[in-house]
Design an enzyme around this catalytic site. Structure first.
Site, PDB file in Angstrom:
ATOM      1  N   CYS A 104      39.058 -16.852  18.111  1.00 52.70           N
ATOM      2  CA  CYS A 104      38.018 -17.532  17.341  1.00 52.70           C
ATOM      3  C   CYS A 104      36.684 -16.850  17.624  1.00 52.70           C
ATOM      4  O   CYS A 104      36.394 -16.510  18.766  1.00 52.70           O
ATOM      5  CB  CYS A 104      37.884 -18.987  17.789  1.00 52.70           C
ATOM      6  SG  CYS A 104      38.966 -20.104  16.947  1.00 52.70           S
ATOM      7  N   GLN A 105      35.872 -16.697  16.597  1.00 52.07           N
ATOM      8  CA  GLN A 105      34.522 -16.191  16.806  1.00 52.07           C
ATOM      9  C   GLN A 105      33.676 -17.280  17.459  1.00 52.07           C
ATOM     10  O   GLN A 105      32.870 -17.015  18.339  1.00 52.07           O
ATOM     11  CB  GLN A 105      33.906 -15.765  15.476  1.00 52.07           C
ATOM     12  CG  GLN A 105      32.533 -15.144  15.636  1.00 52.07           C
ATOM     13  CD  GLN A 105      31.994 -14.616  14.314  1.00 52.07           C
ATOM     14  OE1 GLN A 105      32.626 -14.717  13.277  1.00 52.07           O
ATOM     15  NE2 GLN A 105      30.816 -14.046  14.371  1.00 52.07           N
TER      16      GLN A 105
END
Length: 147
Positions: free
Chosen positions: A60-61
């Site tokens: 996930c960013q």
């Protein structure tokens, strides 16, 4: 361990149907994104002591933390994100999968994503993060089922 509001519906299939019905109410994606943000605000509090690298979801960013508890009979997932939209995505995944048996989790494809058109409206980084979240849930269910 914290209390979880999940499951809301009696089955994962019922949860997916309810999600599809709710999203069908909105005419455009700006309204749907706002609804996702509102859903994310409904996530139960996530203990600060769980916000560690050990519980961080990679892929996930945004920052996402997730903790699984339980066994093959019932797995409960607790999660939080620093992003409003990602929190909404987390809420939807937990609504479908948290509080279910490992067998039900493994037997349930995340059809709600295509049904509500989510896949076409997420950035590549959010899509990757959602895939990582769903993979984590499936991995924990698989581990519980074979334990």
């Amino acid at each position: 361990m914290t209390d979880s509001p999940f499951p809301i519906e009696p089955t994962a299939a019922a949860a997916q149907a309810a999600i599809a019905e709710e999203f069908a109410f909105f005419g455009d994606w700006s309204e749907r994104y706002q609804y996702l943000i509102d859903l994310g605000r409904k996530l139960p509090p996530f203990p600060e002591q769980w916000k560690t690298e050990e519980h961080r979801l990679h892929g996930c960013q945004s920052l996402v933390w997730i903790v699984a508890e339980g066994d093959a009979g019932r797995l409960v997932f607790h999660a939080a994100s620093d992003s409003a939209i990602v929190s909404g995505l987390v809420y939807l995944a937990l609504r479908v999968y948290s509080g279910r048996s490992a067998a039900e989790i493994l037997a349930t494809s995340p059809d709600y994503i295509a049904t509500i058109g989510l896949g076409k409206h997420l950035s590549p980084t959010r899509s990757n993060g959602l895939a990582a979240l769903l993979a984590f849930i499936r991995e924990r269910a698989q581990a519980a089922a074979t334990a």
